[in-house]
Every structure is written in structure tokens, then in C-alpha cells.
Design a protein around this motif. Sequence first.
Motif, PDB file in Angstrom:
ATOM      1  N   GLU A   1       3.340  26.640 112.065  1.00  0.00           N
ATOM      2  CA  GLU A   1       4.124  25.393 111.981  1.00  0.00           C
ATOM      3  C   GLU A   1       4.524  24.986 113.397  1.00  0.00           C
ATOM      4  OE1 GLU A   1       6.410  24.575 108.666  1.00  0.00           O
ATOM      5  OE2 GLU A   1       8.105  23.691 109.736  1.00  0.00           O
TER       6      GLU A   1
ATOM      7  N   LYS B   1       2.459  21.797 109.251  1.00  0.00           N
ATOM      8  CA  LYS B   1       3.235  22.616 108.319  1.00  0.00           C
ATOM      9  C   LYS B   1       2.630  24.013 108.324  1.00  0.00           C
ATOM     10  CE  LYS B   1       5.842  23.167 104.482  1.00  0.00           C
ATOM     11  NZ  LYS B   1       7.011  23.879 104.997  1.00  0.00           N
TER      12      LYS B   1
ATOM     13  N   ASN C   1      12.651  30.572 106.517  1.00  0.00           N
ATOM     14  CA  ASN C   1      11.528  31.261 105.882  1.00  0.00           C
ATOM     15  C   ASN C   1      10.560  31.906 106.874  1.00  0.00           C
ATOM     16  OD1 ASN C   1      12.462  30.603 103.313  1.00  0.00           O
ATOM     17  ND2 ASN C   1      11.536  28.556 103.481  1.00  0.00           N
TER      18      ASN C   1
ATOM     19  N   LYS D   1       3.353  28.499 107.249  1.00  0.00           N
ATOM     20  CA  LYS D   1       4.215  29.350 106.428  1.00  0.00           C
ATOM     21  C   LYS D   1       4.442  30.720 107.053  1.00  0.00           C
ATOM     22  CE  LYS D   1       0.439  30.541 103.163  1.00  0.00           C
ATOM     23  NZ  LYS D   1      -0.103  31.664 103.891  1.00  0.00           N
ATOM     24  N   ASP D   2       3.588  31.086 108.007  1.00  0.00           N
ATOM     25  CA  ASP D   2       3.728  32.425 108.568  1.00  0.00           C
ATOM     26  C   ASP D   2       4.600  32.438 109.816  1.00  0.00           C
ATOM     27  OD1 ASP D   2       1.830  33.536 106.712  1.00  0.00           O
ATOM     28  OD2 ASP D   2       0.363  32.306 107.795  1.00  0.00           O
TER      29      ASP D   2
END
Lengths: 329, 315
Positions: free
Chosen positions: B221, B189, B242, B191-192
Motif C-alpha cells: 500500500e 491499496k 492492519n 494488505k501486507d
Amino acid sequence: MKKKIYFFENSEFNKILKLKIDKFAKAEILAAICRLNTLSIIKRAGSGHLGTSFSAMDLFTWIKFFRFKTAKAELKNLNRNIFFSSKGHDAPALYSVLHAMNIISVKKILKLRRLKGLDGHPDVSIPGIEANTGSLGMGISKAKGFLWAKKHLKKKGNVVLIVGDGEFQEGQIFEALQTTAHQKLNDLIVIMDHNKIQSSQYVKKIIDLRNLKQKIKSFGWHVERCDGHDFKKMDKIFSKFLKIKNKPKFLIADTIKGKGVDFMEHTKVMKINKRYNWHAGAPDESNFQKAQSILLKKIEILQKKRKFNKLKITDITPKEVEKNNVEIH
Amino acid sequence: MISVTNSFTNSLIKFAKKNKNFVVLDADLSDDLDLQKFSNLYPSRFIQNGIAEQDMISMAGGIARMGLIPIVNSFASFLTARGNEQIYNNATEGSKIIYVSLYAGAIPAGAGKSHQSLRDISLLSNIPNFRIFQPYNSGETYEILKHCLGKNEKNNCAIRLSIGPAPDSSPKLPSNYKFEYGKGTQITKGKDLIIFSYGQTMICEAFKASQLLKKKNINLEIINMSCLNYFNKSWLREKIKNFKYLFFLDDHNFSGGMSDLLISFLTENHLTDKKVLKKFGFTNFPACGTYEEVLKFHKLDHVSLSNQIIKKLKR
């Protein structure tokens, strides 16, 4: 006045099949009419392979009508006889025979090489077509696949294949000759339409096949050779083939490219020309008319000789002249 | 953990008992797939065709026309390149054939460029009605083979298989893993940034790269894309919404691999607006050498990957 293009519909073939004459005499008439139809559909399409269609026509006629028949009702039956041509560009001849057998409709056959009609080379979407061929050299491999599956599924029926002589320059052919014998797919029958000419030159001039019989024999096949326009001879060989169980079978059928129209027969053309000019493409108007009248005359002679009623002839001249397709070898 | 090749043959044997409709053809490379295990149990369903790929593929075409499903095995570089026209011809007949693209990708790299297969995705993906898969591990191999043999899959299928054991530090698939057609599986996982890849070699390099990046507080990810040329649009839209940076990593040539197919799919569906894209793949003939040497040479090892990712982020 515009010249006509003529065609015999499938009803007329049924009349011949019902005649009380021997099957060899029937085959001669059927092949003559199929040649006329082949010429006409190629003319209408503006392109197609005449020479090879005519050289293979007697083989197709004998195999499809008499020896290894597959009726319309059996097309999806896994026990059917499976027949196709590896070289594939003889499709107009096969389509004509399939029309004569009421498998391809008249509507379809008049749309040779047109959208939603009949493809220039065989396609399985067309009724009676068993394999997509035309890209040379794949046929024996495919045929042995059909035969392997038939044996595996314990189904009946023969697998019979036509190959060209030019396509014996393809390497895959020799892979397949070797594996067929090794895998003991001995029921396979392959027939070479040996018309001696590829595109426009003698096969022996492009790349010589040398001693063909010896070559194929050495791969473990039983090989016979005969005149590919002589129904009696080929029938005798097929009978013999069905008795041989220890080897796959190969018939080298000596044929004449363009057979049936004298000025298209390679044996005559090559005496006066440096190249054979009836491999691909529709004949121009005057040559078409010349060829058509030769084939109509042949049918008329047979009609008198075999004493049957005149057949109904259909005018299939297109309303507008089609823009000719480009000639592709 | 058993290898994907072993899993393939074990799965084949598992399915063979109930599914009598498939047969296996081999071009003398059954050793590398451990196919003898299958041929010993089902000799009548196994065809040894020798080193004659074109003949084998066309033979499969004839078999498929009789309603059976042929599973055709050879090294990807020989099968999909030498036999490409035969594969194309079979596909035009509309029957279903499963091709085993064995020894797919650059690893093991000792055999050299005659054997390493980095063109096969591009060679098959331009044939209509063709689905290409590469299972990440043994469990996924079972799922993909099951999918390919299933009645719902009408297309021709190619299954790329890595040869050799999975790399030591291979991450596991999530415990709730389920094969879903056209969707990928999240391995880590982040986020960037997000990276799409496939196969045991590249997923592992991406994973090791993610560990290096983590030290710099960058969370990568990783998505395992086992369907290489068929993608689920809504899943993808959700997956990338995202992320600004999208990375793509192929075990294939830089052009014509999964990355190109996925990027063109995303672009076609207007999913790449305002995104920064970068792909990684082989830009030249694959080098010969050890696993580490070759990936490093092509700048596809985890260190090179993480450096290139950082460089891209700084820009």
C-alpha cells in the motif's frame, strides 16, 4: 547600607516635553534621563549592553521624540514612521525611550531580560518594537521590505534604521546596500552608530571598514557624515535627506561608545586599557554608583541651567539582589 | 500532465486576481519556475532580488510585517540553508511567509550535490510554527498553494517542488482525491505492508516497486504524504492498524526527513507497538548522474527498494 538604584518614570519626561525651551535643549535633557534609566535597568537585569546603548542614545532621542515620531496610538497604523535598530543590542536604550514616550510600561521595563518582561534583544511582542533584530546584518534588508510594502500599499511614513559599525562585517549588509539602490527604494534612511568599537576592540583592528563613505557611495547611496551626539547637525542632515529623492540615504554618525559616563567612554577607556570593558554586562556596585552619580549630576546641572522643577525620582532597588546573568557579547 | 512547477505558477496567477495580498520575491531562479508568466501579468507584485538569498528573505520579513504575504522563491538548497537564520528570524516575528523550496530532492541529479537539496526538511522542521509540504502532482500543487495562502493557515509554509516532468509511469491520484491537511492519499491499496512517501520521484519508484512485489504476491500500500511535518493522529491510527510492516521513503537525507518526523510522531502516540519499521533515504552526499543511475547508486530505485522490502519481510 545598600546603595539605591534610581529611575525616572514617564510622567517626568512629559514635564520636560512641556517646558518652554527649544527642542535641542529638551533633547539633551531627555537623553540624559534616558541614559540614567538605561543604566538602572541594566543594573537590575544583571546584564545588557551599556556602551552601545549610550552611543546610540542621542540618535534614538532625536529620531523618536522629534524627527520620526510614532505615537502610542499609531503603533498599528500602516502610515506610521517605522524605526528600528539592526544591531539590536542597544535595546535597553530603545526601551528607555519607548518608556519615556509612554509606550512601554514601568512594570515591563523593570523586567528587562526576565520572563514576560522585555527580551534582551528586540522582539515584536513588545509595544513599539518593529522587527526582531540582534542577529547582525539583517536590518537593511528588513527595512527595505517595510519600505517596499509601504510603497506597494500606498502608505505614508518614513522607514529609518540604525545599524552598527561592527555589523558591517556581515555579508548580508552588502547584498542589501546593492539591492536597495537597484530597487530604487530611495526613501530609506540608514544611520550608522559609528562608535568605532565592536565587542571589546576597535573595529579597524578586528576587520577594518576602510573608506566607509566611499564604499557606501559606490553602492549608489547618498552619504553624509556628522557628530552623532549633535542634535542640530543630525537634524539638518535629516532635513536634507527628505529632499533627496534619487538615492537611498545613509548617515555615518560618529559616536562615542559609552557616551555620557566619562569612565565608560571609549575615547578615554582605550587610552588606558587594551580592551573596551563596557560592551556587555552590568557594572559592579561601585562602578554602577559612580556612573549613576555622574548621570544624576548631569541631570541636576541641566535642571539648574534650564530652570525646571526637580523631577520625581523613583527608587527601583530590588528587594533581593538578583543573581547576575552571565555576560554575553 | 503539466509539471508541478508549471502548475505552481499557473495556480499563483489564478489566485492573484482575487487575492491581492500576496507578492512574489525571486533570487534569479524565476526561469525554473516559469515565474515570468506571473511577473508579466503582475509586475508590481514581483520583486527581482538577484542572487542575494539572505537579503531577499529578510526583505520578505519586512514585507510580511506590513501585512502582506511574501512568496519567496529560490532553490531549496540555497534558500533553506544559506538563508536559514533569516528564515528563523522571520518566523520569530510570527508573520506568515511562504517559501518555495524549488528543486527539492535528488532529481534531476545532473547538477550535483551543490544543487540537490536533501537537507531542507530537517533545516525547516525544527523551526516552531512551520509547515512543510511537497505536492505530488499538478493538481495537488494547486491545492497546497491554496491551503498555504488561506486564512486558516497561520504558520510559515515551505512548499517543496520537484523540477522536471513527472516520470512516465507515474500513478494517478485517486479520482476522489481531496487535499486534507495532515492526511495522506492512498495511491495503491495493499494488505501486507504500507509505505509512506511523497513527491513525484519517490512515489513513482514506490509504485514501480509495488508492481514488482505484486509478482511475488506481496501487496504494497502506498501513501502519498504531502504534509511532511504535520500529521493527523486518528487518520494515521486507522491507516496503519492492519499493517505490521511500516516503510518510509524519503527524497531527503536518511536523517531529519519526513520519515523521522512521522516515526517520532507515531512513537510519541504509541502507534508503533508491535510494528516493524524501516526507512529509506539518502545516507550520503547525493551522487551526480542520470535519474536511474543515481537512484540505483543510492539503492532507492524500485528494484533495490523491492529487494530490500522482501529481505525485511523474510527476517
